[in-house]
Motif scaffolding. Sequence first.
Motif, PDB file in Angstrom:
ATOM      1  N   SER A 205       0.811  -1.220   0.000  1.00  0.00           N
ATOM      2  CA  SER A 205       0.000   0.000   0.000  1.00  0.00           C
ATOM      3  C   SER A 205       0.844   1.269   0.000  1.00  0.00           C
ATOM      4  CB  SER A 205      -0.943  -0.005   1.209  1.00  0.00           C
ATOM      5  OG  SER A 205      -0.185  -0.128   2.415  1.00  0.00           O
ATOM      6  N   ASP A 206       1.889   1.311   0.844  1.00  0.00           N
ATOM      7  CA  ASP A 206       2.726   2.515   0.941  1.00  0.00           C
ATOM      8  C   ASP A 206       4.202   2.235   0.667  1.00  0.00           C
ATOM      9  OD1 ASP A 206       0.647   4.318   1.677  1.00  0.00           O
ATOM     10  OD2 ASP A 206       0.667   3.453   3.691  1.00  0.00           O
ATOM     11  N   TRP A 207       4.498   1.114   0.086  1.00  0.00           N
ATOM     12  CA  TRP A 207       5.896   0.761  -0.135  1.00  0.00           C
ATOM     13  C   TRP A 207       6.050   0.045  -1.472  1.00  0.00           C
ATOM     14  CZ3 TRP A 207       6.739  -4.320  -1.031  1.00  0.00           C
ATOM     15  CH2 TRP A 207       5.779  -5.226  -0.572  1.00  0.00           C
ATOM     16  N   SER A 208       7.272   0.028  -1.968  1.00  0.00           N
ATOM     17  CA  SER A 208       7.543  -0.689  -3.225  1.00  0.00           C
ATOM     18  C   SER A 208       9.040  -0.942  -3.368  1.00  0.00           C
ATOM     19  CB  SER A 208       7.043   0.106  -4.432  1.00  0.00           C
ATOM     20  OG  SER A 208       7.793   1.290  -4.597  1.00  0.00           O
ATOM     21  N   THR A 209       9.377  -2.019  -4.064  1.00  0.00           N
ATOM     22  CA  THR A 209      10.744  -2.287  -4.505  1.00  0.00           C
ATOM     23  C   THR A 209      10.691  -2.446  -6.009  1.00  0.00           C
ATOM     24  OG1 THR A 209      11.288  -3.457  -2.444  1.00  0.00           O
ATOM     25  CG2 THR A 209      12.739  -3.812  -4.328  1.00  0.00           C
ATOM     26  N   ASN A 210      11.457  -1.659  -6.721  1.00  0.00           N
ATOM     27  CA  ASN A 210      11.419  -1.652  -8.183  1.00  0.00           C
ATOM     28  C   ASN A 210      12.781  -2.021  -8.757  1.00  0.00           C
ATOM     29  OD1 ASN A 210       8.646  -0.573  -8.377  1.00  0.00           O
ATOM     30  ND2 ASN A 210       9.566   1.264  -7.485  1.00  0.00           N
ATOM     31  N   LEU A 211      12.778  -2.866  -9.787  1.00  0.00           N
ATOM     32  CA  LEU A 211      14.005  -3.331 -10.420  1.00  0.00           C
ATOM     33  C   LEU A 211      14.019  -2.948 -11.887  1.00  0.00           C
ATOM     34  CD1 LEU A 211      13.950  -7.070  -9.206  1.00  0.00           C
ATOM     35  CD2 LEU A 211      14.746  -5.075  -7.930  1.00  0.00           C
ATOM     36  N   VAL A 212      15.221  -2.702 -12.399  1.00  0.00           N
ATOM     37  CA  VAL A 212      15.443  -2.552 -13.836  1.00  0.00           C
ATOM     38  C   VAL A 212      16.462  -3.623 -14.218  1.00  0.00           C
ATOM     39  CG1 VAL A 212      16.192  -1.053 -15.710  1.00  0.00           C
ATOM     40  CG2 VAL A 212      14.962  -0.083 -13.760  1.00  0.00           C
ATOM     41  N   LEU A 213      16.020  -4.605 -14.999  1.00  0.00           N
ATOM     42  CA  LEU A 213      16.810  -5.798 -15.299  1.00  0.00           C
ATOM     43  C   LEU A 213      17.533  -5.656 -16.637  1.00  0.00           C
ATOM     44  CD1 LEU A 213      17.481  -8.743 -14.432  1.00  0.00           C
ATOM     45  CD2 LEU A 213      15.397  -9.442 -15.646  1.00  0.00           C
ATOM     46  N   ASN A 214      18.803  -6.034 -16.666  1.00  0.00           N
ATOM     47  CA  ASN A 214      19.607  -5.985 -17.886  1.00  0.00           C
ATOM     48  C   ASN A 214      19.739  -7.378 -18.518  1.00  0.00           C
ATOM     49  OD1 ASN A 214      20.190  -3.163 -17.508  1.00  0.00           O
ATOM     50  ND2 ASN A 214      21.673  -3.776 -15.943  1.00  0.00           N
ATOM     51  N   LEU A 215      20.202  -7.421 -19.754  1.00  0.00           N
ATOM     52  CA  LEU A 215      20.270  -8.677 -20.493  1.00  0.00           C
ATOM     53  C   LEU A 215      21.305  -9.650 -19.935  1.00  0.00           C
ATOM     54  CD1 LEU A 215      19.932  -7.438 -24.196  1.00  0.00           C
ATOM     55  CD2 LEU A 215      18.159  -8.276 -22.664  1.00  0.00           C
ATOM     56  N   ASP A 216      22.262  -9.165 -19.158  1.00  0.00           N
ATOM     57  CA  ASP A 216      23.286 -10.039 -18.584  1.00  0.00           C
ATOM     58  C   ASP A 216      22.926 -10.515 -17.180  1.00  0.00           C
ATOM     59  OD1 ASP A 216      23.568  -7.684 -17.227  1.00  0.00           O
ATOM     60  OD2 ASP A 216      25.727  -7.466 -17.569  1.00  0.00           O
ATOM     61  N   GLY A 217      21.702 -10.208 -16.723  1.00  0.00           N
ATOM     62  CA  GLY A 217      21.264 -10.640 -15.406  1.00  0.00           C
ATOM     63  C   GLY A 217      21.541  -9.647 -14.295  1.00  0.00           C
ATOM     64  N   THR A 218      22.296  -8.591 -14.570  1.00  0.00           N
ATOM     65  CA  THR A 218      22.492  -7.546 -13.573  1.00  0.00           C
ATOM     66  C   THR A 218      21.243  -6.666 -13.519  1.00  0.00           C
ATOM     67  OG1 THR A 218      23.515  -6.064 -15.206  1.00  0.00           O
ATOM     68  CG2 THR A 218      24.985  -7.496 -13.935  1.00  0.00           C
ATOM     69  N   PHE A 219      21.035  -6.021 -12.383  1.00  0.00           N
ATOM     70  CA  PHE A 219      19.897  -5.110 -12.276  1.00  0.00           C
ATOM     71  C   PHE A 219      20.151  -4.077 -11.197  1.00  0.00           C
ATOM     72  CE2 PHE A 219      19.029  -8.835  -9.682  1.00  0.00           C
ATOM     73  CZ  PHE A 219      18.574  -8.325  -8.477  1.00  0.00           C
ATOM     74  N   THR A 220      19.482  -2.966 -11.320  1.00  0.00           N
ATOM     75  CA  THR A 220      19.527  -1.899 -10.323  1.00  0.00           C
ATOM     76  C   THR A 220      18.116  -1.703  -9.785  1.00  0.00           C
ATOM     77  OG1 THR A 220      19.189  -0.206 -12.021  1.00  0.00           O
ATOM     78  CG2 THR A 220      21.462  -0.732 -11.412  1.00  0.00           C
ATOM     79  N   GLY A 221      18.016  -1.124  -8.590  1.00  0.00           N
ATOM     80  CA  GLY A 221      16.686  -0.945  -8.031  1.00  0.00           C
ATOM     81  C   GLY A 221      16.655   0.008  -6.864  1.00  0.00           C
ATOM     82  N   LYS A 222      15.415   0.310  -6.444  1.00  0.00           N
ATOM     83  CA  LYS A 222      15.180   1.168  -5.286  1.00  0.00           C
ATOM     84  C   LYS A 222      14.056   0.586  -4.447  1.00  0.00           C
ATOM     85  CE  LYS A 222      16.713   5.551  -7.324  1.00  0.00           C
ATOM     86  NZ  LYS A 222      16.350   6.953  -7.633  1.00  0.00           N
ATOM     87  N   CYS A 223      14.210   0.705  -3.141  1.00  0.00           N
ATOM     88  CA  CYS A 223      13.189   0.285  -2.196  1.00  0.00           C
ATOM     89  C   CYS A 223      12.711   1.512  -1.436  1.00  0.00           C
ATOM     90  CB  CYS A 223      13.779  -0.747  -1.229  1.00  0.00           C
ATOM     91  SG  CYS A 223      12.670  -1.243   0.093  1.00  0.00           S
ATOM     92  N   TYR A 224      11.383   1.657  -1.314  1.00  0.00           N
ATOM     93  CA  TYR A 224      10.832   2.854  -0.678  1.00  0.00           C
ATOM     94  C   TYR A 224       9.630   2.473   0.173  1.00  0.00           C
ATOM     95  CZ  TYR A 224       8.845   7.536  -0.173  1.00  0.00           C
ATOM     96  OH  TYR A 224       8.348   8.706   0.335  1.00  0.00           O
ATOM     97  N   ASP A 225       9.565   2.989   1.413  1.00  0.00           N
ATOM     98  CA  ASP A 225       8.453   2.722   2.315  1.00  0.00           C
ATOM     99  C   ASP A 225       8.162   3.990   3.109  1.00  0.00           C
ATOM    100  OD1 ASP A 225       6.548   1.765   4.010  1.00  0.00           O
ATOM    101  OD2 ASP A 225       7.789   0.229   4.951  1.00  0.00           O
ATOM    102  N   LEU A 226       6.955   4.512   2.963  1.00  0.00           N
ATOM    103  CA  LEU A 226       6.567   5.752   3.624  1.00  0.00           C
ATOM    104  C   LEU A 226       5.669   5.458   4.823  1.00  0.00           C
ATOM    105  CD1 LEU A 226       6.412   8.864   3.724  1.00  0.00           C
ATOM    106  CD2 LEU A 226       4.438   8.703   2.170  1.00  0.00           C
ATOM    107  N   ASP A 227       6.035   5.987   5.976  1.00  0.00           N
ATOM    108  CA  ASP A 227       5.245   5.820   7.191  1.00  0.00           C
ATOM    109  C   ASP A 227       4.836   7.204   7.683  1.00  0.00           C
ATOM    110  OD1 ASP A 227       4.066   5.178   9.547  1.00  0.00           O
ATOM    111  OD2 ASP A 227       5.833   4.294  10.494  1.00  0.00           O
ATOM    112  N   LYS A 228       3.601   7.615   7.332  1.00  0.00           N
ATOM    113  CA  LYS A 228       3.126   8.953   7.702  1.00  0.00           C
ATOM    114  C   LYS A 228       2.709   9.043   9.170  1.00  0.00           C
ATOM    115  CE  LYS A 228       1.550  10.267   3.087  1.00  0.00           C
ATOM    116  NZ  LYS A 228       0.409  10.729   2.262  1.00  0.00           N
ATOM    117  N   SER A 229       2.590   7.896   9.820  1.00  0.00           N
ATOM    118  CA  SER A 229       2.177   7.923  11.229  1.00  0.00           C
ATOM    119  C   SER A 229       3.354   8.128  12.171  1.00  0.00           C
ATOM    120  CB  SER A 229       1.476   6.603  11.581  1.00  0.00           C
ATOM    121  OG  SER A 229       2.381   5.511  11.480  1.00  0.00           O
ATOM    122  N   SER A 230       4.562   8.160  11.614  1.00  0.00           N
ATOM    123  CA  SER A 230       5.753   8.317  12.448  1.00  0.00           C
ATOM    124  C   SER A 230       6.258   9.750  12.352  1.00  0.00           C
ATOM    125  CB  SER A 230       6.832   7.342  11.973  1.00  0.00           C
ATOM    126  OG  SER A 230       8.003   7.492  12.743  1.00  0.00           O
TER     127      SER A 230
END
Length: 402
Positions: A258-283
């Motif tokens: 609901s408030d978080w995600s992990t996103n990947l960008v995959l390359n043809l050689d099996g390497t990939f980059t990504g970002k993980c994000y989680d927002l907690d508005k109650s904190s």
Amino acid sequence: MKKIKLLIVLSILLFSFASCKSEKAENIVNETEDIVSKQNNDNKLNDIDDISQEKDKNNEINVFKKLPQNFVFSSGVGNWSTTFDLSPDGTFTGKYTDLDMGDTGEKFPNGTTYICKFNGKFSEPVRIDEYTYSMQLEYLDLGGVPGNIYYEDNMRYICSEAYGFDNAEEFLIYLPETPISILSEDFLSWLNSIAIIKGDTIPDENCGIYNVNGKEGFVGFYEEKQASSQGNNDNNKKDNHDINVFQEIPQHFSFTGSDWSTNLVLNLDGTFTGKCYDLDKSSWGDDSDWDSSSVYYSFDEKFSKPIKVDEYTYFVNLEYLNTEEMPENQYYKDDAQCIYSKVYGFDDTNDFLIYLPKTPTSILPEDCLSKISFLITNNALSDLNAIIYNIKGKECFVGFDT
């Protein structure tokens, strides 16, 4: 008197003729018997040669040629695995890795990896029964001295033993369709960790190599078994063997809540980059200097070469994971507290399955189906999507074209 002499002469001639004829006939009989005897001897020699050739033929069966190239030893739990590639002459090369992201330091903020690159050779297999062969480990060479340490890419590497070859002497080969009932219980536990068992035998697409003393089991994956069983031609087999799986799936993958995600960008050689994000508005902070908390992580990683499980499924290992900061480090930006954390979707595992577009729902894991029902068309995964599935964490990355 003349008549008597004539009769005597004729008698002598007839006797001589009969004697010659009898001698000739006897010679013919003898010659015939010699020919028959020679033929019988030749036939016996041919039979012996045939038996010898058949025996040689049986002895010349190369069991290693009947086995797949790729073998995996893994429990599906934790960030470790041992893999090796087997050659037709019984030699092999492999690698053991065990990633511990929590074991960090100033020189290795990305964690610690226990590693062993090795090579070795098995002896010629000896048949035990219809499904099982026995062989010995002739030698095993480690690529480094256990305990040695080196650093690369903000990671500490500790040279280790080759896990899976503990106290290794005798190994058993279990062929496809080996009855489960005759398998070692220890090997069966390893088989169940990474193979899909639906019947009472080892699946057609798998086989096993079992370390008897170490009670450790490697599972083999036939890359072309499925195509062969369906009667595809040699060109199709070549295409399946040469296929780049990473080219057949989308480049972008996402694992979300609901408030978080992990996103990947995959390359043809099996390497990939990504970002993980989680927002907690109650904190928020007690001194009101920030009103929300975010978990944020950028990373780059690499999957191993995919091993074909069936027509729609491939098995991969996580070879490494590099992160930009150490977990729990934090900073403040735009009235928010930002905390670095572990990467969601890669919890406690090194083993993943790739499901190609159009994978039937009957093959997909149940806990994955509940999260991707909107992608199902005609009882199969959409032809625009693919799945990367964390086996232990039961976490599902959905691939999509942008």
